[in-house]
Design an enzyme around this catalytic site. Structure first.
Site, PDB file in Angstrom:
ATOM      1  N   CYS A   1      34.522  59.521  29.191  1.00 38.49           N
ATOM      2  CA  CYS A   1      35.382  59.976  30.277  1.00 38.49           C
ATOM      3  C   CYS A   1      36.144  61.221  29.837  1.00 38.49           C
ATOM      4  O   CYS A   1      36.663  61.258  28.716  1.00 38.49           O
ATOM      5  CB  CYS A   1      36.362  58.859  30.641  1.00 38.49           C
ATOM      6  SG  CYS A   1      37.485  59.267  31.974  1.00 38.49           S
ATOM      7  N   LEU A   2      36.222  62.217  30.711  1.00 36.41           N
ATOM      8  CA  LEU A   2      36.958  63.428  30.379  1.00 36.41           C
ATOM      9  C   LEU A   2      38.443  63.155  30.157  1.00 36.41           C
ATOM     10  O   LEU A   2      39.117  63.904  29.455  1.00 36.41           O
ATOM     11  CB  LEU A   2      36.774  64.487  31.482  1.00 36.41           C
ATOM     12  CG  LEU A   2      35.346  65.022  31.646  1.00 36.41           C
ATOM     13  CD1 LEU A   2      35.263  65.972  32.834  1.00 36.41           C
ATOM     14  CD2 LEU A   2      34.856  65.695  30.377  1.00 36.41           C
TER      15      LEU A   2
ATOM     16  N   GLY B   1      30.903  63.709  36.106  1.00 39.44           N
ATOM     17  CA  GLY B   1      31.689  63.275  37.252  1.00 39.44           C
ATOM     18  C   GLY B   1      33.146  63.598  37.014  1.00 39.44           C
ATOM     19  O   GLY B   1      33.584  63.731  35.868  1.00 39.44           O
TER      20      GLY B   1
ATOM     21  N   HIS C   1      32.310  54.474  38.202  1.00 38.02           N
ATOM     22  CA  HIS C   1      33.283  55.002  37.241  1.00 38.02           C
ATOM     23  C   HIS C   1      34.311  55.887  37.949  1.00 38.02           C
ATOM     24  O   HIS C   1      35.520  55.731  37.755  1.00 38.02           O
ATOM     25  CB  HIS C   1      32.528  55.805  36.168  1.00 38.02           C
ATOM     26  CG  HIS C   1      33.404  56.448  35.135  1.00 38.02           C
ATOM     27  ND1 HIS C   1      33.451  56.011  33.842  1.00 38.02           N
ATOM     28  CD2 HIS C   1      34.255  57.503  35.209  1.00 38.02           C
ATOM     29  CE1 HIS C   1      34.304  56.771  33.158  1.00 38.02           C
ATOM     30  NE2 HIS C   1      34.803  57.684  33.968  1.00 38.02           N
ATOM     31  N   GLU C   2      33.836  56.797  38.796  1.00 39.65           N
ATOM     32  CA  GLU C   2      34.741  57.735  39.481  1.00 39.65           C
ATOM     33  C   GLU C   2      35.589  57.035  40.552  1.00 39.65           C
ATOM     34  O   GLU C   2      36.761  57.345  40.715  1.00 39.65           O
ATOM     35  CB  GLU C   2      33.960  58.909  40.080  1.00 39.65           C
ATOM     36  CG  GLU C   2      33.198  59.749  39.060  1.00 39.65           C
ATOM     37  CD  GLU C   2      34.028  60.241  37.888  1.00 39.65           C
ATOM     38  OE1 GLU C   2      35.247  60.475  38.045  1.00 39.65           O
ATOM     39  OE2 GLU C   2      33.469  60.391  36.792  1.00 39.65           O
TER      40      GLU C   2
ATOM     41  N   HIS D   1      38.548  55.496  39.091  1.00 40.38           N
ATOM     42  CA  HIS D   1      39.654  56.450  38.922  1.00 40.38           C
ATOM     43  C   HIS D   1      40.523  56.514  40.176  1.00 40.38           C
ATOM     44  O   HIS D   1      41.748  56.554  40.092  1.00 40.38           O
ATOM     45  CB  HIS D   1      39.126  57.862  38.632  1.00 40.38           C
ATOM     46  CG  HIS D   1      38.800  58.110  37.204  1.00 40.38           C
ATOM     47  ND1 HIS D   1      39.726  58.053  36.193  1.00 40.38           N
ATOM     48  CD2 HIS D   1      37.626  58.444  36.613  1.00 40.38           C
ATOM     49  CE1 HIS D   1      39.147  58.341  35.046  1.00 40.38           C
ATOM     50  NE2 HIS D   1      37.866  58.565  35.265  1.00 40.38           N
TER      51      HIS D   1
ATOM     52  N   GLN E   1      42.036  63.132  38.111  1.00 43.79           N
ATOM     53  CA  GLN E   1      41.858  63.630  36.740  1.00 43.79           C
ATOM     54  C   GLN E   1      42.328  65.077  36.582  1.00 43.79           C
ATOM     55  O   GLN E   1      42.474  65.553  35.465  1.00 43.79           O
ATOM     56  CB  GLN E   1      40.410  63.497  36.296  1.00 43.79           C
ATOM     57  CG  GLN E   1      39.986  62.053  36.101  1.00 43.79           C
ATOM     58  CD  GLN E   1      38.549  61.976  35.665  1.00 43.79           C
ATOM     59  OE1 GLN E   1      37.642  61.943  36.495  1.00 43.79           O
ATOM     60  NE2 GLN E   1      38.328  61.961  34.358  1.00 43.79           N
TER      61      GLN E   1
END
Length: 178
Positions: free
Chosen positions: A95-96, A45, A137-138, A141, A50
């Site tokens: 997470c990236l 994701g 999660h996304e 963000h 991000q």
């Protein structure tokens, strides 16, 4: 095009993303670039913030049974809202924007999400498991939150200590390579 990932503790990750108003070529390019970036970084994701774009857009591509992330399974999500959630599940997340760190996070087990696709068509998904976790999660963000904020006080302190140490080690390595 692969874009640079914004990494913690960058202040942009705290920013609340703005609603997408135009479903145009610019949005399509952003979504395409986000896909290329996510695949290059082995993510499941990615939220627009991000890659430094404060818009309410995200993508999710959960691997299939063979572990493959096929383009046709990509979910492009614009202006999402979780309208219902149920249950509770704990899952190890990464997470990236917080590379190489994983920890257990508690989230709703099932969610119903309303959103628009890249063309402005309204969509609704009801899901559980990894896809429900990825949505939450996304969307976090987009609201300026990272999964590490859901950790207990002690786990968060431990994370901060490890993160600072790791960043110091990386900057020493970079210094040696110059």
């Amino acid at each position: 095009m692969i874009r640079e990932i914004v990494v913690y503790p960058d202040k942009r990750l705290k920013q609340i993303s703005k609603e997408v108003e135009r479903f145009d070529e610019e949005l399509h390019t952003l979504l395409d670039d986000m896909y290329d970036t996510m695949m290059a970084k082995n993510g499941v994701g990615l939220a627009a913030i991000q890659v430094g774009v404060p818009l309410r857009a995200l993508i999710i591509n959960i691997p299939d049974e063979e572990g493959e992330q096929k383009r046709e399974n990509l979910i492009e999500v614009v202006n999402p809202k979780i309208v219902e959630s149920k249950g509770s599940i704990t899952y190890t997340e990464g997470c990236l924007s917080v590379p190489e760190y994983y920890d257990d996070v508690e989230r709703a087990e099932w969610v119903k999400v309303e959103f628009f696709d890249r063309f402005g068509n309204k969509r609704v998904i009801e899901t559980d498991g990894l896809l429900a976790i990825a949505f939450q999660h996304e969307i976090d963000h987009l609201n300026g939150h990272l999964f590490i904020e859901k950790l207990s006080f002690l786990k968060r302190k431990k994370f901060e200590k490890e993160w600072k140490k790791r960043r110091k080690e990386k900057s020493v390595k970079k210094g040696k390579n110059k």
